[in-house]
Design a protein around this motif. Structure first.
Motif, short mmCIF file in Angstrom:
data_model
loop_
_atom_site.label_atom_id
_atom_site.label_comp_id
_atom_site.label_asym_id
_atom_site.label_seq_id
_atom_site.Cartn_x
_atom_site.Cartn_y
_atom_site.Cartn_z
N LYS A 157 58.48 -32.21 -12.05
CA LYS A 157 59.68 -32.93 -11.65
C LYS A 157 59.68 -33.27 -10.18
CE LYS A 157 63.29 -31.66 -14.86
NZ LYS A 157 64.65 -31.13 -14.93
N TYR A 158 59.07 -32.40 -9.36
CA TYR A 158 59.08 -32.58 -7.91
C TYR A 158 57.65 -32.44 -7.39
CZ TYR A 158 64.04 -31.88 -8.69
OH TYR A 158 65.33 -32.01 -9.16
N GLU A 214 62.64 -26.75 -9.06
CA GLU A 214 63.29 -27.16 -10.31
C GLU A 214 64.67 -26.54 -10.44
OE1 GLU A 214 61.66 -27.39 -14.22
OE2 GLU A 214 59.67 -27.87 -13.44
N GLU A 215 64.79 -25.26 -10.10
CA GLU A 215 66.09 -24.59 -10.19
C GLU A 215 67.08 -25.19 -9.19
OE1 GLU A 215 67.30 -21.80 -12.30
OE2 GLU A 215 65.78 -22.95 -13.36
N GLN A 250 66.85 -28.19 -7.90
CA GLN A 250 66.90 -29.65 -8.09
C GLN A 250 66.70 -30.40 -6.77
OE1 GLN A 250 70.64 -30.37 -10.14
NE2 GLN A 250 69.74 -29.93 -12.13
N THR A 251 65.71 -29.93 -6.01
CA THR A 251 65.37 -30.59 -4.76
C THR A 251 63.94 -30.23 -4.39
OG1 THR A 251 66.01 -30.89 -2.43
CG2 THR A 251 66.20 -28.67 -3.31
N GLY A 265 70.10 -26.92 -2.14
CA GLY A 265 70.12 -27.45 -3.50
C GLY A 265 71.06 -26.68 -4.40
N ARG A 266 70.87 -26.83 -5.70
CA ARG A 266 71.68 -26.14 -6.69
C ARG A 266 71.40 -24.64 -6.66
NH1 ARG A 266 70.81 -26.85 -13.19
NH2 ARG A 266 68.73 -26.18 -12.51
N ARG A 322 69.41 -27.47 -19.22
CA ARG A 322 69.82 -27.17 -17.86
C ARG A 322 70.82 -26.01 -17.87
NH1 ARG A 322 67.88 -30.98 -14.54
NH2 ARG A 322 67.29 -32.96 -15.43
#
Length: 467
Positions: free
Chosen positions: A2-3, A75-76, A78-79, A158-159, A467
């Motif tokens: 994802k990143y 991923e956790e 989201q950045t 981030g989250r 998620r």
């Protein structure tokens, strides 16, 4: 992936596996030295082989934890990772420092290594598992601080999730408790007490938080079970791990000169230490049974389930067998301890790192979700060869330990240590054979990543990540 910054995990995983191979090779050398006392002497004396074997275990697991965090946290959160460049700089610092330390162990006598590295300025060397030169320990602290800063800044911007918070608490605890390796009191009772603050509170304390967070992350990805369900399980597991693990340190204080109340505290709380591992087993199987999708990475699921089972058997059952003070009076320092140590480390920490590598490496190599079915079959062979051989290593060491306890400590006519070692040498030969099979399993695991074949893909329905 994802990143794009998750790619920094790949060199950490590769280094971890390379060092893992080295650890097993030195384990096999040590196994032969148990039965052929002058094998490779004086080039690699037993005490040096043991240092290299145990130090490589610690270092490669740390590489695995760091790689797992670098893959999970973006991923956790989201950045992107806060600083991929810092992650790569710390990788090379840690790898070079570790390699030079191993070369130092092998190239010069340990006392000379202490002189060369300035141990007299801040004496920290000479203790089991903490044999690293002081300068190496300082390097480990620097790497740990830079690593925690990097992943911590990623989390902050981030989250925030339960999984990332548990991982961060475990990583910070890892760094904090390692600082006790610099405390070297003259009183030998205090020395042993605070030595266990590093060794025990790592493997039966904060490392369990890291284990739990990696397992939870992997299960979310491969099962599609709601995050809320998995996080509730994680809360309970880490609570039990800390409640039992912290006071369970007392089972190391039984016979080192501490007050008698540790006999009760250590026995009671360490007897409860199998509970979080049993819960982890239930957790893994329960989540897989409730899965909402069939993830194509079947072998990662196998590793996740295996982690729960083997951690419970090794850390839980085999730990309980000799943790009560009246039993430990006879068993401490015997091959029963070695049996517990081998299966516990393999089940709890080796397998969880291999779980994460099995899950993440296909995507780090540019695949959508998993290696080919042919590759996964080869990897499953590696899983079973390593796991079954570790079970037999544990059983052989347990047999050796029971006989050792009887002949050396319980019999009406106890025998000297070396005489007993001759009596139980058959178990050592069997353990050596199992160790060779384990090495074959490890090479099979590595080879699986090079097997070609059509990529196993997610279906359209499975492509929606929970998620």
């Amino acid at each position: 992936m994802k990143y794009s910054s998750q790619a920094v995990a790949k060199p950490y995983f590769i280094a971890a596996i390379g060092l893992f191979v080295g650890q097993i090779l030195f384990g096999i050398i040590m196994g032969l030295q148990y039965v052929i006392g002058d094998f490779m002497f004086p080039e690699i004396p037993f005490n040096v082989a043991r240092m290299v074997h145990t130090n490589l275990l610690i270092v490669w697991l740390l590489f695995g934890f760091m790689g797992s965090a670098y893959y999970m946290i973006p991923e956790e959160s989201q950045t992107e990772l806060y600083s991929p460049k810092l992650a790569m700089l710390l990788f090379w610092v840690f790898l070079v420092a570790g390699a030079l330390t191993i070369v130092g162990y092998l190239a010069v006598p340990y006392a000379r290594l202490a002189e060369l590295t300035g141990n007299e300025l801040l004496p920290t060397m000479g203790r089991e598992f903490l044999e690293q030169p002081t300068i190496t320990k300082i390097g480990i602290v620097i790497v740990a601080l830079g690593f925690i800063f990097n992943v911590g800044m990623t989390v902050l911007r981030g989250r925030k999730t339960v999984i990332s918070m548990v991982m961060m608490i475990g990583l910070i605890g890892l760094a904090v408790f390692f600082l006790f390796s610099f405390y070297n009191p003259h009183n030998i009772v205090l020395d042993k007490m605070f030595w266990w603050w590093v060794v025990h509170l790592w493997v039966e304390g904060v490392w369990e938080l890291i284990l739990g967070s990696i397992l939870a992350f992997t299960l979310i990805k491969i099962t599609g079970v709601d995050r809320e369900v998995i996080e509730k399980w994680l809360y309970v597991i880490i609570a039990m791990a800390l409640i039992t693990g912290l006071l369970g340190t007392g089972h190391h204080f039984f016979f080192i000169g501490t007050p008698e109340y540790w006999l009760w505290i250590g026995s009671v709380f360490s007897a409860m230490e199998p509970i979080p591992f049993f819960m982890m087993t239930l957790f893994a199987f329960n989540m897989v049974n409730k899965r909402r999708r069939q993830h194509p990475n079947r072998v990662a699921t196998l590793w996740a389930l295996g982690t729960g089972v083997m951690a419970f058997l090794g850390a839980g059952v085999w730990g309980f067998l000799h943790t009560l003070a009246p039993v430990n009076f006879y068993t401490h320092g015997t091959q029963i301890t070695a049996a517990h140590g081998h299966m516990a480390f393999y089940g709890a920490y080796v397998m969880i790192v291999l779980t994460m590598i099995s899950y993440a490496m296909p995507m780090l190599n540019g695949r959508e979700a998993a290696n080919s079915n042919k590759s996964q079959v080869v990897e499953m062979w590696g899983f079973w060869l390593m796991t079954v051989s570790m079970v037999f290593i544990t059983l052989f060491l347990t047999g050796a330990g029971i006989l050792q306890v009887y002949l050396q400590r319980y019999s009406e006519t106890p025998l000297p240590f070396m005489a007993v070692q001759d009596q139980i040498s058959m178990f050592y030969w069997l353990r050596e054979a199992a160790g060779v099979i384990f090495l074959i399993g490890l090479f099979t695991y590595i080879a699986s990543f090079f097997v070609k074949g059509e990529e196993a893909r997610l279906t359209a329905a499975e492509n929606v990540v929970s998620r």
